[in-house]
Write a protein that holds these residues in place. Structure first.
Motif, PDB file in Angstrom:
ATOM      1  N   GLY A   3     -73.807 -24.617 -51.242  1.00 16.25           N
ATOM      2  CA  GLY A   3     -73.811 -25.713 -52.188  1.00 16.25           C
ATOM      3  C   GLY A   3     -74.782 -25.491 -53.326  1.00 16.25           C
ATOM      4  O   GLY A   3     -75.604 -24.581 -53.326  1.00 16.25           O
ATOM      5  N   LEU A   4     -74.668 -26.359 -54.313  1.00  9.59           N
ATOM      6  CA  LEU A   4     -75.493 -26.298 -55.518  1.00  9.59           C
ATOM      7  C   LEU A   4     -76.512 -27.422 -55.479  1.00  9.59           C
ATOM      8  O   LEU A   4     -76.180 -28.570 -55.199  1.00  9.59           O
ATOM      9  CB  LEU A   4     -74.604 -26.435 -56.756  1.00  9.59           C
ATOM     10  CG  LEU A   4     -75.322 -26.516 -58.108  1.00  9.59           C
ATOM     11  CD1 LEU A   4     -75.944 -25.175 -58.458  1.00  9.59           C
ATOM     12  CD2 LEU A   4     -74.340 -26.951 -59.190  1.00  9.59           C
ATOM     13  N   VAL A  16     -79.785 -24.319 -58.651  1.00  9.18           N
ATOM     14  CA  VAL A  16     -80.057 -23.367 -57.576  1.00  9.18           C
ATOM     15  C   VAL A  16     -78.841 -23.317 -56.665  1.00  9.18           C
ATOM     16  O   VAL A  16     -78.399 -24.351 -56.151  1.00  9.18           O
ATOM     17  CB  VAL A  16     -81.309 -23.760 -56.764  1.00  9.18           C
ATOM     18  CG1 VAL A  16     -81.567 -22.736 -55.659  1.00  9.18           C
ATOM     19  CG2 VAL A  16     -82.529 -23.878 -57.669  1.00  9.18           C
ATOM     20  N   GLU A  17     -78.272 -22.121 -56.499  1.00 14.27           N
ATOM     21  CA  GLU A  17     -77.202 -21.899 -55.537  1.00 14.27           C
ATOM     22  C   GLU A  17     -77.748 -21.049 -54.399  1.00 14.27           C
ATOM     23  O   GLU A  17     -78.912 -20.642 -54.412  1.00 14.27           O
ATOM     24  CB  GLU A  17     -76.009 -21.216 -56.204  1.00 14.27           C
ATOM     25  CG  GLU A  17     -75.200 -22.131 -57.103  1.00 14.27           C
ATOM     26  CD  GLU A  17     -73.870 -21.526 -57.498  1.00 14.27           C
ATOM     27  OE1 GLU A  17     -73.681 -20.308 -57.253  1.00 14.27           O
ATOM     28  OE2 GLU A  17     -73.020 -22.249 -58.043  1.00 14.27           O
ATOM     29  N   PHE A  18     -76.905 -20.763 -53.413  1.00 13.97           N
ATOM     30  CA  PHE A  18     -77.375 -20.023 -52.249  1.00 13.97           C
ATOM     31  C   PHE A  18     -76.408 -18.908 -51.893  1.00 13.97           C
ATOM     32  O   PHE A  18     -75.187 -19.077 -51.928  1.00 13.97           O
ATOM     33  CB  PHE A  18     -77.569 -20.960 -51.053  1.00 13.97           C
ATOM     34  CG  PHE A  18     -78.679 -21.947 -51.265  1.00 13.97           C
ATOM     35  CD1 PHE A  18     -79.968 -21.637 -50.876  1.00 13.97           C
ATOM     36  CD2 PHE A  18     -78.442 -23.160 -51.888  1.00 13.97           C
ATOM     37  CE1 PHE A  18     -81.008 -22.527 -51.100  1.00 13.97           C
ATOM     38  CE2 PHE A  18     -79.469 -24.058 -52.116  1.00 13.97           C
ATOM     39  CZ  PHE A  18     -80.754 -23.741 -51.720  1.00 13.97           C
ATOM     40  N   PHE A  25     -81.421 -18.637 -58.587  1.00 10.04           N
ATOM     41  CA  PHE A  25     -81.837 -19.536 -59.662  1.00 10.04           C
ATOM     42  C   PHE A  25     -81.069 -19.192 -60.937  1.00 10.04           C
ATOM     43  O   PHE A  25     -80.995 -18.023 -61.329  1.00 10.04           O
ATOM     44  CB  PHE A  25     -83.339 -19.410 -59.907  1.00 10.04           C
ATOM     45  CG  PHE A  25     -84.175 -19.803 -58.718  1.00 10.04           C
ATOM     46  CD1 PHE A  25     -84.716 -21.076 -58.623  1.00 10.04           C
ATOM     47  CD2 PHE A  25     -84.406 -18.902 -57.687  1.00 10.04           C
ATOM     48  CE1 PHE A  25     -85.478 -21.440 -57.522  1.00 10.04           C
ATOM     49  CE2 PHE A  25     -85.168 -19.254 -56.575  1.00 10.04           C
ATOM     50  CZ  PHE A  25     -85.701 -20.530 -56.495  1.00 10.04           C
ATOM     51  N   ASN A  26     -80.510 -20.204 -61.577  1.00 10.28           N
ATOM     52  CA  ASN A  26     -79.752 -19.968 -62.800  1.00 10.28           C
ATOM     53  C   ASN A  26     -80.672 -19.387 -63.870  1.00 10.28           C
ATOM     54  O   ASN A  26     -81.677 -19.996 -64.252  1.00 10.28           O
ATOM     55  CB  ASN A  26     -79.128 -21.274 -63.293  1.00 10.28           C
ATOM     56  CG  ASN A  26     -78.232 -21.059 -64.492  1.00 10.28           C
ATOM     57  OD1 ASN A  26     -78.695 -21.005 -65.623  1.00 10.28           O
ATOM     58  ND2 ASN A  26     -76.939 -20.919 -64.245  1.00 10.28           N
ATOM     59  N   GLY A  27     -80.326 -18.195 -64.360  1.00  6.95           N
ATOM     60  CA  GLY A  27     -81.203 -17.483 -65.279  1.00  6.95           C
ATOM     61  C   GLY A  27     -81.434 -18.214 -66.587  1.00  6.95           C
ATOM     62  O   GLY A  27     -82.563 -18.288 -67.083  1.00  6.95           O
ATOM     63  N   LEU A  68     -80.707 -15.444 -60.613  1.00  8.43           N
ATOM     64  CA  LEU A  68     -81.847 -14.623 -60.211  1.00  8.43           C
ATOM     65  C   LEU A  68     -82.216 -14.873 -58.754  1.00  8.43           C
ATOM     66  O   LEU A  68     -82.331 -16.021 -58.319  1.00  8.43           O
ATOM     67  CB  LEU A  68     -83.066 -14.944 -61.084  1.00  8.43           C
ATOM     68  CG  LEU A  68     -82.870 -14.810 -62.595  1.00  8.43           C
ATOM     69  CD1 LEU A  68     -84.129 -15.267 -63.317  1.00  8.43           C
ATOM     70  CD2 LEU A  68     -82.516 -13.386 -62.972  1.00  8.43           C
ATOM     71  N   ARG A  69     -82.402 -13.776 -58.023  1.00  7.53           N
ATOM     72  CA  ARG A  69     -82.997 -13.890 -56.699  1.00  7.53           C
ATOM     73  C   ARG A  69     -84.497 -14.139 -56.859  1.00  7.53           C
ATOM     74  O   ARG A  69     -85.041 -14.019 -57.955  1.00  7.53           O
ATOM     75  CB  ARG A  69     -82.736 -12.623 -55.881  1.00  7.53           C
ATOM     76  CG  ARG A  69     -81.246 -12.387 -55.629  1.00  7.53           C
ATOM     77  CD  ARG A  69     -81.008 -11.212 -54.708  1.00  7.53           C
ATOM     78  NE  ARG A  69     -79.583 -10.998 -54.511  1.00  7.53           N
ATOM     79  CZ  ARG A  69     -78.843 -11.657 -53.627  1.00  7.53           C
ATOM     80  NH1 ARG A  69     -79.410 -12.566 -52.843  1.00  7.53           N
ATOM     81  NH2 ARG A  69     -77.552 -11.419 -53.503  1.00  7.53           N
TER      82      ARG A  69
END
Length: 251
Positions: A3-4, A16-18, A25-27, A68-69
């Protein structure tokens, strides 16, 4: 975890997604919060295994966006010298990551050995590029076991003048553009200085003597090994960048 999730940083949303239990993390959201005007340039300096492209829903439809991780996020934060970077860093460490951990994805008591090994590699890279304090902060916030007081620390020299202090961001930019941090790597001191001089000539940055370059490297936190030839530990020159510098020098 799936989920978001959307977190709020001073009125700006950060998505933030997983990927399994790993947050992404959305760049562009992060660059906006850090006032980074050219996200593409910032993303280009982040290694491929610390970022990825995903189809993302936007008001204009699905678009491919950079996510981004955690190592990539840390690299983006610590390379920024904007005033917002310190506030954003505290927000990530004190609000976002603790909130994610409360969902069960990052339990301090049950950190798997594989995650601990990855965390060690992340912290070692951060220590070599940004110092022991930043590395210890990440270690603690990611749930690493408690460290003895003073573990891994050594006295940190301070700039002896304003001029020397102004040289630190110049050398740091060179290292970010032309070098990679790797625990087992080493680079000879003279070729590294020569690469810096070529980089400075191309980018229009002021150059400095080899002795001053070495002092500035120490101020940043890099370790030099002196034997038959001097080496800087934990760094290697990027091959593709060196080729460009060499071609520029021949022109």
């Amino acid at each position: 975890m799936t989920g978001l999730q959307t977190f709020d940083f001073e009125g700006d949303p950060v998505r933030v997604e997983f990927d399994g239990d790993d947050p992404l993390f959305n760049g562009r959201d992060c660059c906006r919060c850090l006032s980074i005007e050219k996200p593409e340039n910032a993303f280009a300096r982040i290694p491929a295994d610390e970022k990825g492209a995903r189809s993302t829903g936007t008001p204009g439809g699905e678009q491919m966006m950079v996510w981004l991780r955690e190592p990539g996020l840390y690299r983006l934060i610590f390379e920024s010298r904007k005033a917002e970077a310190e506030r954003f860093k505290r927000w990530v460490f004190h609000d976002v990551l603790p909130s994610i951990r409360r969902t069960g994805a990052y339990g301090r008591e049950d950190l798997p050995l594989a995650d601990l090994a990855q965390l060690s590699r992340i912290c070692d890279t951060v220590r070599r590029t940004h110092g022991i304090a930043a590395a210890r902060k990440i270690w603690a916030d990611r749930g690493g076991p408690e460290l003895p007081v003073g573990a891994g620390e050594r006295p940190v020299p301070q700039p002896s003048s304003d001029h020397q202090a102004r040289l630190i961001p110049i050398v740091a930019d060179f290292l970010a553009d032309c070098c990679e941090a790797e625990a087992t790597a080493r680079v000879q001191a003279r070729p590294l200085y020569q690469a810096f001089c070529r980089w400075a000539a191309i980018t229009g940055q002021p150059t400095m003597t080899e002795n001053m370059f070495g002092r500035t490297m120490v101020l940043i936190g890099h370790e030099r090994k002196q034997s038959n030839s001097n080496h800087w530990l934990g760094l290697r020159l990027k091959t593709e960048v060196m080729r460009k510098l060499e071609r520029s020098g021949e022109a």
